[in-house]
Design a protein around this motif. Structure first.
Motif, PDB file in Angstrom:
ATOM      1  N   PHE A   1       0.851  -1.266   0.005  1.00 41.99           N
ATOM      2  CA  PHE A   1       0.063   0.087  -0.081  1.00 41.99           C
ATOM      3  C   PHE A   1       0.908   1.369  -0.010  1.00 41.99           C
ATOM      4  CE2 PHE A   1      -3.369  -2.793   2.005  1.00 41.99           C
ATOM      5  CZ  PHE A   1      -4.164  -2.949   0.803  1.00 41.99           C
TER       6      PHE A   1
ATOM      7  N   SER B   1       0.782   4.032  -3.110  1.00 38.93           N
ATOM      8  CA  SER B   1       0.311   5.400  -2.970  1.00 38.93           C
ATOM      9  C   SER B   1       1.258   6.219  -3.305  1.00 38.93           C
ATOM     10  CB  SER B   1      -0.292   5.473  -1.501  1.00 38.93           C
ATOM     11  OG  SER B   1       0.803   5.228  -0.576  1.00 38.93           O
TER      12      SER B   1
ATOM     13  N   GLY C   1       0.987   6.967  -6.808  1.00 43.80           N
ATOM     14  CA  GLY C   1      -0.389   7.621  -7.134  1.00 43.80           C
ATOM     15  C   GLY C   1      -1.214   6.736  -7.420  1.00 43.80           C
ATOM     16  N   ASN C   2      -1.053   5.226  -7.329  1.00 44.41           N
ATOM     17  CA  ASN C   2      -1.877   4.182  -7.601  1.00 44.41           C
ATOM     18  C   ASN C   2      -2.853   4.031  -6.470  1.00 44.41           C
ATOM     19  OD1 ASN C   2      -3.202   1.662  -8.309  1.00 44.41           O
ATOM     20  ND2 ASN C   2      -1.631   1.398  -9.833  1.00 44.41           N
ATOM     21  N   THR C   3      -4.109   4.010  -6.752  1.00 44.92           N
ATOM     22  CA  THR C   3      -5.121   3.823  -5.911  1.00 44.92           C
ATOM     23  C   THR C   3      -5.956   2.685  -5.996  1.00 44.92           C
ATOM     24  OG1 THR C   3      -6.718   5.093  -6.865  1.00 44.92           O
ATOM     25  CG2 THR C   3      -5.485   6.276  -5.161  1.00 44.92           C
ATOM     26  N   VAL C   4      -5.563   1.763  -6.828  1.00 43.73           N
ATOM     27  CA  VAL C   4      -6.169   0.296  -7.381  1.00 43.73           C
ATOM     28  C   VAL C   4      -5.362  -0.798  -6.824  1.00 43.73           C
ATOM     29  CG1 VAL C   4      -6.757  -1.046  -9.157  1.00 43.73           C
ATOM     30  CG2 VAL C   4      -6.918   1.485  -9.383  1.00 43.73           C
TER      31      VAL C   4
ATOM     32  N   ARG D   1      -6.634  -3.159  -3.463  1.00 36.58           N
ATOM     33  CA  ARG D   1      -8.162  -2.523  -3.091  1.00 36.58           C
ATOM     34  C   ARG D   1      -8.962  -3.020  -4.142  1.00 36.58           C
ATOM     35  NH1 ARG D   1      -4.551   1.453  -1.837  1.00 36.58           N
ATOM     36  NH2 ARG D   1      -4.912   2.352   0.063  1.00 36.58           N
TER      37      ARG D   1
ATOM     38  N   LEU E   1     -14.304   4.345  -8.463  1.00 35.71           N
ATOM     39  CA  LEU E   1     -12.755   4.540  -8.445  1.00 35.71           C
ATOM     40  C   LEU E   1     -12.187   4.737  -9.867  1.00 35.71           C
ATOM     41  CD1 LEU E   1     -10.115   4.366  -6.959  1.00 35.71           C
ATOM     42  CD2 LEU E   1     -10.148   1.680  -7.051  1.00 35.71           C
TER      43      LEU E   1
ATOM     44  N   HIS F   1      -0.984   1.208 -15.117  1.00 39.31           N
ATOM     45  CA  HIS F   1      -1.317   0.287 -13.923  1.00 39.31           C
ATOM     46  C   HIS F   1      -0.195  -1.190 -13.984  1.00 39.31           C
ATOM     47  CE1 HIS F   1      -3.716  -1.738 -10.578  1.00 39.31           C
ATOM     48  NE2 HIS F   1      -3.751  -2.680 -11.468  1.00 39.31           N
TER      49      HIS F   1
END
Length: 151
Positions: free
Chosen positions: A76, A80, A83-86, A89, A95, A139
Protein backbone atom coordinates in the motif's frame (compact mmCIF):
# COMPACT_ATOMS: atom_id res chain seq x y z
CA UNK A 1 5.49 -15.03 -2.03
CA UNK A 2 7.78 -13.25 -4.52
CA UNK A 3 7.43 -13.92 -8.22
CA UNK A 4 10.69 -14.58 -10.13
CA UNK A 5 11.69 -11.73 -12.46
CA UNK A 6 11.46 -13.88 -15.60
CA UNK A 7 7.86 -14.80 -14.68
CA UNK A 8 7.08 -11.12 -13.99
CA UNK A 9 8.31 -10.27 -17.49
CA UNK A 10 5.95 -12.86 -18.98
CA UNK A 11 3.06 -11.56 -16.90
CA UNK A 12 3.80 -7.98 -17.99
CA UNK A 13 3.87 -8.98 -21.68
CA UNK A 14 0.58 -10.91 -21.31
CA UNK A 15 -1.03 -7.94 -19.57
CA UNK A 16 0.11 -5.56 -22.31
CA UNK A 17 -1.61 -7.78 -24.89
CA UNK A 18 -4.73 -7.80 -22.72
CA UNK A 19 -4.67 -3.99 -22.49
CA UNK A 20 -4.38 -3.74 -26.28
CA UNK A 21 -7.41 -6.02 -26.74
CA UNK A 22 -9.49 -4.03 -24.26
CA UNK A 23 -8.32 -0.76 -25.84
CA UNK A 24 -9.59 -2.01 -29.20
CA UNK A 25 -12.94 -2.76 -27.57
CA UNK A 26 -13.01 0.78 -26.14
CA UNK A 27 -12.22 2.16 -29.59
CA UNK A 28 -15.11 0.14 -31.03
CA UNK A 29 -17.48 1.61 -28.46
CA UNK A 30 -16.22 5.12 -29.27
CA UNK A 31 -17.31 4.73 -32.87
CA UNK A 32 -20.96 4.43 -31.81
CA UNK A 33 -22.45 7.91 -32.39
CA UNK A 34 -24.52 7.87 -29.19
CA UNK A 35 -23.28 10.25 -26.48
CA UNK A 36 -22.07 8.51 -23.34
CA UNK A 37 -21.78 4.99 -24.78
CA UNK A 38 -18.00 5.23 -24.91
CA UNK A 39 -17.78 6.45 -21.32
CA UNK A 40 -19.97 3.61 -20.04
CA UNK A 41 -17.89 1.13 -22.03
CA UNK A 42 -14.62 2.59 -20.71
CA UNK A 43 -15.77 2.36 -17.10
CA UNK A 44 -16.95 -1.22 -17.58
CA UNK A 45 -13.78 -2.27 -19.38
CA UNK A 46 -11.48 -0.71 -16.78
CA UNK A 47 -13.55 -2.07 -13.89
CA UNK A 48 -12.71 -5.58 -15.09
CA UNK A 49 -9.27 -4.92 -16.62
CA UNK A 50 -7.51 -3.33 -13.64
CA UNK A 51 -8.39 -6.05 -11.11
CA UNK A 52 -7.42 -8.69 -13.69
CA UNK A 53 -3.98 -7.09 -14.08
CA UNK A 54 -3.55 -6.79 -10.32
CA UNK A 55 -4.56 -10.42 -9.84
CA UNK A 56 -2.00 -11.64 -12.38
CA UNK A 57 0.73 -9.89 -10.40
CA UNK A 58 -0.59 -11.22 -7.06
CA UNK A 59 -1.77 -7.76 -6.02
CA UNK A 60 -5.56 -7.80 -6.03
CA UNK A 61 -7.51 -7.09 -2.83
CA UNK A 62 -7.89 -10.73 -1.76
CA UNK A 63 -4.26 -11.61 -2.48
CA UNK A 64 -2.89 -8.59 -0.61
CA UNK A 65 -5.17 -9.37 2.35
CA UNK A 66 -3.49 -12.79 2.62
CA UNK A 67 0.03 -11.33 2.75
CA UNK A 68 1.87 -10.87 6.00
CA UNK A 69 0.78 -7.54 7.51
CA UNK A 70 4.16 -5.84 7.07
CA UNK A 71 4.31 -6.93 3.41
CA UNK A 72 0.74 -5.79 2.74
CA UNK A 73 1.53 -2.44 4.33
CA UNK A 74 4.56 -2.12 2.07
CA UNK A 75 2.37 -2.81 -0.98
CA UNK A 76 0.00 0.00 0.00
CA UNK A 77 2.83 2.44 0.79
CA UNK A 78 4.59 1.82 -2.52
CA UNK A 79 1.32 1.98 -4.48
CA UNK A 80 0.24 5.23 -2.86
CA UNK A 81 3.68 6.77 -3.44
CA UNK A 82 3.17 6.00 -7.14
CA UNK A 83 -0.28 7.58 -7.02
CA UNK A 84 -1.95 4.21 -7.66
CA UNK A 85 -5.21 3.83 -5.75
CA UNK A 86 -6.16 0.49 -7.32
CA UNK A 87 -3.46 -1.97 -6.25
CA UNK A 88 -4.59 -4.11 -3.34
CA UNK A 89 -8.05 -2.57 -3.24
CA UNK A 90 -11.50 -3.47 -4.52
CA UNK A 91 -12.09 -1.72 -7.83
CA UNK A 92 -15.40 0.09 -7.99
CA UNK A 93 -17.00 2.07 -10.78
CA UNK A 94 -16.47 5.21 -8.70
CA UNK A 95 -12.74 4.47 -8.50
CA UNK A 96 -12.56 3.83 -12.24
CA UNK A 97 -14.40 7.08 -12.95
CA UNK A 98 -11.80 8.91 -10.85
CA UNK A 99 -9.05 7.27 -12.91
CA UNK A 100 -10.71 8.36 -16.13
CA UNK A 101 -10.76 11.92 -14.86
CA UNK A 102 -6.96 11.79 -15.05
CA UNK A 103 -7.29 11.43 -18.80
CA UNK A 104 -10.39 13.65 -18.96
CA UNK A 105 -9.06 15.90 -21.71
CA UNK A 106 -8.69 12.94 -24.04
CA UNK A 107 -12.08 11.54 -23.09
CA UNK A 108 -13.74 14.92 -23.65
CA UNK A 109 -12.00 15.34 -27.00
CA UNK A 110 -13.24 11.91 -28.06
CA UNK A 111 -16.81 12.82 -27.15
CA UNK A 112 -16.65 16.07 -29.12
CA UNK A 113 -14.89 14.43 -32.08
CA UNK A 114 -17.89 12.13 -32.65
CA UNK A 115 -19.84 15.06 -34.01
CA UNK A 116 -17.35 15.80 -36.80
CA UNK A 117 -18.79 14.24 -39.95
CA UNK A 118 -17.05 11.16 -41.39
CA UNK A 119 -13.66 11.34 -39.63
CA UNK A 120 -15.01 12.21 -36.17
CA UNK A 121 -15.77 8.61 -35.21
CA UNK A 122 -12.28 7.56 -36.23
CA UNK A 123 -10.73 10.34 -34.18
CA UNK A 124 -12.91 9.40 -31.19
CA UNK A 125 -11.88 5.75 -31.54
CA UNK A 126 -8.19 6.68 -31.65
CA UNK A 127 -8.46 8.89 -28.59
CA UNK A 128 -10.40 6.26 -26.65
CA UNK A 129 -7.87 3.59 -27.62
CA UNK A 130 -5.02 5.82 -26.45
CA UNK A 131 -6.66 6.70 -23.15
CA UNK A 132 -7.37 3.04 -22.33
CA UNK A 133 -3.79 2.06 -23.24
CA UNK A 134 -2.42 4.87 -21.09
CA UNK A 135 -4.36 3.86 -17.98
CA UNK A 136 -3.88 0.11 -18.50
CA UNK A 137 -0.16 0.22 -19.23
CA UNK A 138 0.50 2.59 -16.32
CA UNK A 139 -1.24 0.11 -14.01
CA UNK A 140 0.84 -2.75 -15.42
CA UNK A 141 4.07 -0.89 -14.74
CA UNK A 142 3.00 -0.01 -11.19
CA UNK A 143 2.10 -3.65 -10.48
CA UNK A 144 5.36 -4.84 -12.05
CA UNK A 145 7.46 -2.52 -9.89
CA UNK A 146 5.70 -3.51 -6.70
CA UNK A 147 5.76 -7.25 -7.42
CA UNK A 148 9.46 -7.01 -8.33
CA UNK A 149 10.31 -5.19 -5.07
CA UNK A 150 8.38 -7.43 -2.69
CA UNK A 151 10.46 -9.59 -0.35
Amino acid sequence: MPIPIDRLDVIRADCRRLVTKRSLMAAGAAVVPVPGVDMVADVGLLASLLPDISQRFGLDAKQVARLEPHVAERVFVIASSMGNTVIGRMVTKRLVTALLRRVATRVAAASVAKYVPVVGSGIAAGISFGAMKLVGNAHIEDCYRIARDLP
